[in-house]
Design a protein around this motif. Sequence first.
Motif, mmCIF file in Angstrom:
data_model
loop_
_atom_site.group_PDB
_atom_site.id
_atom_site.type_symbol
_atom_site.label_atom_id
_atom_site.label_comp_id
_atom_site.label_asym_id
_atom_site.label_seq_id
_atom_site.Cartn_x
_atom_site.Cartn_y
_atom_site.Cartn_z
ATOM 1 N N PRO A 80 -12.823 -11.094 -39.406
ATOM 2 C CA PRO A 80 -13.963 -11.784 -40.026
ATOM 3 C C PRO A 80 -13.982 -11.668 -41.542
ATOM 4 C CG PRO A 80 -14.654 -9.685 -39.106
ATOM 5 C CD PRO A 80 -13.223 -9.875 -38.674
ATOM 6 N N LYS A 81 -14.729 -12.574 -42.142
ATOM 7 C CA LYS A 81 -15.016 -12.525 -43.568
ATOM 8 C C LYS A 81 -15.554 -11.153 -43.952
ATOM 9 C CE LYS A 81 -18.243 -14.711 -46.830
ATOM 10 N NZ LYS A 81 -19.273 -15.782 -46.949
ATOM 11 N N GLY A 82 -15.116 -10.645 -45.096
ATOM 12 C CA GLY A 82 -15.572 -9.344 -45.571
ATOM 13 C C GLY A 82 -14.658 -8.193 -45.200
ATOM 14 N N SER A 83 -13.642 -8.458 -44.387
ATOM 15 C CA SER A 83 -12.697 -7.397 -44.034
ATOM 16 C C SER A 83 -11.900 -6.963 -45.262
ATOM 17 C CB SER A 83 -11.731 -7.885 -42.948
ATOM 18 O OG SER A 83 -12.416 -8.209 -41.756
ATOM 19 N N ALA A 84 -11.616 -5.659 -45.336
ATOM 20 C CA ALA A 84 -10.841 -5.103 -46.448
ATOM 21 C C ALA A 84 -9.682 -4.297 -45.896
ATOM 22 C CB ALA A 84 -11.719 -4.235 -47.337
ATOM 23 N N TYR A 85 -8.564 -4.307 -46.627
ATOM 24 C CA TYR A 85 -7.331 -3.701 -46.144
ATOM 25 C C TYR A 85 -6.744 -2.821 -47.252
ATOM 26 C CZ TYR A 85 -8.137 -7.639 -43.061
ATOM 27 O OH TYR A 85 -8.725 -8.537 -42.214
ATOM 28 N N PRO A 86 -7.149 -1.551 -47.296
ATOM 29 C CA PRO A 86 -6.658 -0.673 -48.363
ATOM 30 C C PRO A 86 -5.236 -0.184 -48.099
ATOM 31 C CG PRO A 86 -8.167 0.517 -46.919
ATOM 32 C CD PRO A 86 -8.161 -0.903 -46.448
ATOM 33 N N THR A 87 -4.458 -0.085 -49.158
ATOM 34 C CA THR A 87 -3.156 0.572 -49.133
ATOM 35 C C THR A 87 -3.169 1.635 -50.223
ATOM 36 O OG1 THR A 87 -2.027 -0.792 -50.784
ATOM 37 C CG2 THR A 87 -2.162 -1.673 -48.545
ATOM 38 N N ILE B 135 -1.758 1.429 -52.984
ATOM 39 C CA ILE B 135 -1.662 0.792 -54.297
ATOM 40 C C ILE B 135 -2.785 -0.210 -54.541
ATOM 41 C CG2 ILE B 135 -0.181 -0.601 -55.812
ATOM 42 C CD1 ILE B 135 2.214 0.493 -54.221
ATOM 43 N N TYR B 136 -3.169 -0.959 -53.521
ATOM 44 C CA TYR B 136 -4.128 -2.049 -53.699
ATOM 45 C C TYR B 136 -4.944 -2.218 -52.433
ATOM 46 C CZ TYR B 136 -0.592 -4.538 -50.985
ATOM 47 O OH TYR B 136 0.303 -4.900 -50.012
ATOM 48 N N THR B 137 -6.000 -3.020 -52.531
ATOM 49 C CA THR B 137 -6.806 -3.396 -51.377
ATOM 50 C C THR B 137 -6.929 -4.911 -51.339
ATOM 51 O OG1 THR B 137 -8.101 -1.356 -51.434
ATOM 52 C CG2 THR B 137 -9.067 -3.214 -50.260
ATOM 53 N N LEU B 138 -6.600 -5.508 -50.190
ATOM 54 C CA LEU B 138 -6.793 -6.933 -49.997
ATOM 55 C C LEU B 138 -8.176 -7.190 -49.410
ATOM 56 C CD1 LEU B 138 -3.372 -8.105 -48.467
ATOM 57 C CD2 LEU B 138 -4.071 -8.059 -50.867
ATOM 58 N N HIS B 139 -8.810 -8.283 -49.831
ATOM 59 C CA HIS B 139 -10.149 -8.624 -49.359
ATOM 60 C C HIS B 139 -10.138 -10.029 -48.774
ATOM 61 C CE1 HIS B 139 -12.156 -5.145 -51.228
ATOM 62 N NE2 HIS B 139 -11.263 -5.297 -52.187
ATOM 63 N N LYS B 140 -10.642 -10.143 -47.552
ATOM 64 C CA LYS B 140 -10.722 -11.442 -46.880
ATOM 65 C C LYS B 140 -12.087 -12.069 -47.161
ATOM 66 C CE LYS B 140 -9.482 -13.709 -42.575
ATOM 67 N NZ LYS B 140 -9.063 -13.555 -41.162
ATOM 68 N N LEU B 141 -12.089 -13.349 -47.537
ATOM 69 C CA LEU B 141 -13.309 -14.001 -48.009
ATOM 70 C C LEU B 141 -13.864 -15.043 -47.052
ATOM 71 C CD1 LEU B 141 -12.297 -14.635 -51.739
ATOM 72 C CD2 LEU B 141 -13.415 -12.614 -50.743
ATOM 73 N N ALA B 142 -13.161 -15.346 -45.961
ATOM 74 C CA ALA B 142 -13.605 -16.428 -45.077
ATOM 75 C C ALA B 142 -13.299 -16.090 -43.623
ATOM 76 C CB ALA B 142 -12.933 -17.738 -45.467
ATOM 77 N N ASP B 143 -14.167 -16.569 -42.748
ATOM 78 C CA ASP B 143 -13.928 -16.454 -41.316
ATOM 79 C C ASP B 143 -12.902 -17.489 -40.869
ATOM 80 O OD1 ASP B 143 -15.851 -14.416 -40.708
ATOM 81 O OD2 ASP B 143 -17.452 -15.918 -40.821
ATOM 82 N N PRO B 144 -12.184 -17.208 -39.777
ATOM 83 C CA PRO B 144 -11.306 -18.251 -39.222
ATOM 84 C C PRO B 144 -12.148 -19.385 -38.648
ATOM 85 C CG PRO B 144 -11.431 -16.379 -37.723
ATOM 86 C CD PRO B 144 -12.148 -15.967 -38.972
ATOM 87 N N ALA B 145 -11.611 -20.586 -38.686
ATOM 88 C CA ALA B 145 -12.320 -21.733 -38.115
ATOM 89 C C ALA B 145 -12.430 -21.641 -36.599
ATOM 90 C CB ALA B 145 -11.618 -23.028 -38.504
ATOM 91 N N VAL B 146 -11.478 -20.947 -35.987
ATOM 92 C CA VAL B 146 -11.466 -20.742 -34.536
ATOM 93 C C VAL B 146 -11.154 -19.278 -34.276
ATOM 94 C CG1 VAL B 146 -10.444 -21.422 -32.338
ATOM 95 C CG2 VAL B 146 -10.611 -23.103 -34.187
ATOM 96 N N LYS B 147 -11.931 -18.638 -33.429
ATOM 97 C CA LYS B 147 -11.638 -17.253 -33.076
ATOM 98 C C LYS B 147 -10.474 -17.198 -32.089
ATOM 99 C CE LYS B 147 -16.301 -15.466 -33.853
ATOM 100 N NZ LYS B 147 -17.464 -14.767 -33.266
ATOM 101 N N ALA B 148 -9.792 -16.065 -32.085
ATOM 102 C CA ALA B 148 -8.592 -15.924 -31.257
ATOM 103 C C ALA B 148 -8.877 -16.169 -29.782
ATOM 104 C CB ALA B 148 -7.979 -14.542 -31.468
ATOM 105 N N ASP B 149 -10.031 -15.695 -29.300
ATOM 106 C CA ASP B 149 -10.315 -15.830 -27.872
ATOM 107 C C ASP B 149 -10.739 -17.249 -27.483
ATOM 108 O OD1 ASP B 149 -12.851 -15.879 -28.955
ATOM 109 O OD2 ASP B 149 -13.601 -14.134 -27.881
ATOM 110 N N LYS B 150 -10.858 -18.128 -28.461
ATOM 111 C CA LYS B 150 -11.193 -19.524 -28.171
ATOM 112 C C LYS B 150 -9.963 -20.436 -28.190
ATOM 113 C CE LYS B 150 -15.570 -18.615 -27.879
ATOM 114 N NZ LYS B 150 -16.242 -18.613 -26.527
ATOM 115 N N LEU B 151 -8.815 -19.867 -28.505
ATOM 116 C CA LEU B 151 -7.583 -20.654 -28.532
ATOM 117 C C LEU B 151 -7.006 -20.810 -27.125
ATOM 118 C CD1 LEU B 151 -5.603 -19.270 -31.606
ATOM 119 C CD2 LEU B 151 -6.728 -21.490 -31.407
ATOM 120 N N PRO B 152 -6.305 -21.902 -26.873
ATOM 121 C CA PRO B 152 -5.535 -21.988 -25.629
ATOM 122 C C PRO B 152 -4.366 -21.012 -25.683
ATOM 123 C CG PRO B 152 -4.978 -23.800 -27.086
ATOM 124 C CD PRO B 152 -6.120 -23.072 -27.745
#
Length: 251
Positions: free
Chosen positions: A33-40, A42-59
Amino acid sequence: MIADEIKIKYIGGPTALFEAGGLKLLTDPTFDPKGSAYPTNIYTLHKLADPAVKADKLPHVDLVLLSHDHHFDNLDIAGRGFLSDAGQVITTPAGAERLGSNSIGLNNWQTIDIPTKDNRILSITGTPCRHGPVGGDRGPVTGFVLNYKGDTTGGVYVTGDTVWYEGVEEVSKRFDIQIVVAFLGAAVVKAVGPAHLTMTAAEAVEMARHFKNATIIPLHFEGWEHFTESRAEIEAEFRKAGLLNRLRWAH
């Protein structure tokens, strides 16, 4: 030819669902989801948007085309969990070794043949990538060319995370490509350095000039803090070059 029939649904970031030959293929799964952060360290990546389709809604997904497994903006936590539900994961040899299970590694120019559900063969060829400047590559990455076996026209090329360089140019020389799914966004991780790690809009224009017959479909240009060029910058660069008619946006 595959370019005439492939369907592409944009999910977010580098993630899109392809349909061809009755198969469903997914590029670089990112479903956190939007707001997830991924620290390493050296750096931290920040996710700014939700996916348009959730994984459990995919075929059910028959194939995952995973450019690389070692960066969260190409394979996040929910995306990694998704891999075990897919039929096969095609990625780099190093990534396949780390992921194990249903993963297959492709070297540059190596091809794997996959039977389709309509009695054809989908050929998938690994292509070279350079994930950053010379001397600053951030680990092995692969792109993919998709064709039906026996048909050398109208291929689909997924660049993966790469800058424009001679390896990408070589793809234009070896294959007849009608669709380029281009990972853009000019990603810059400031803690790593000032260089862009994925293609800039200007580089995408140069790529379009080499893939003369191809429609360019951008992916991986939004949804993460480290992207420095959005849809607006990409469109402006193609407009300036007189190539806006070559640009398409997946929905």
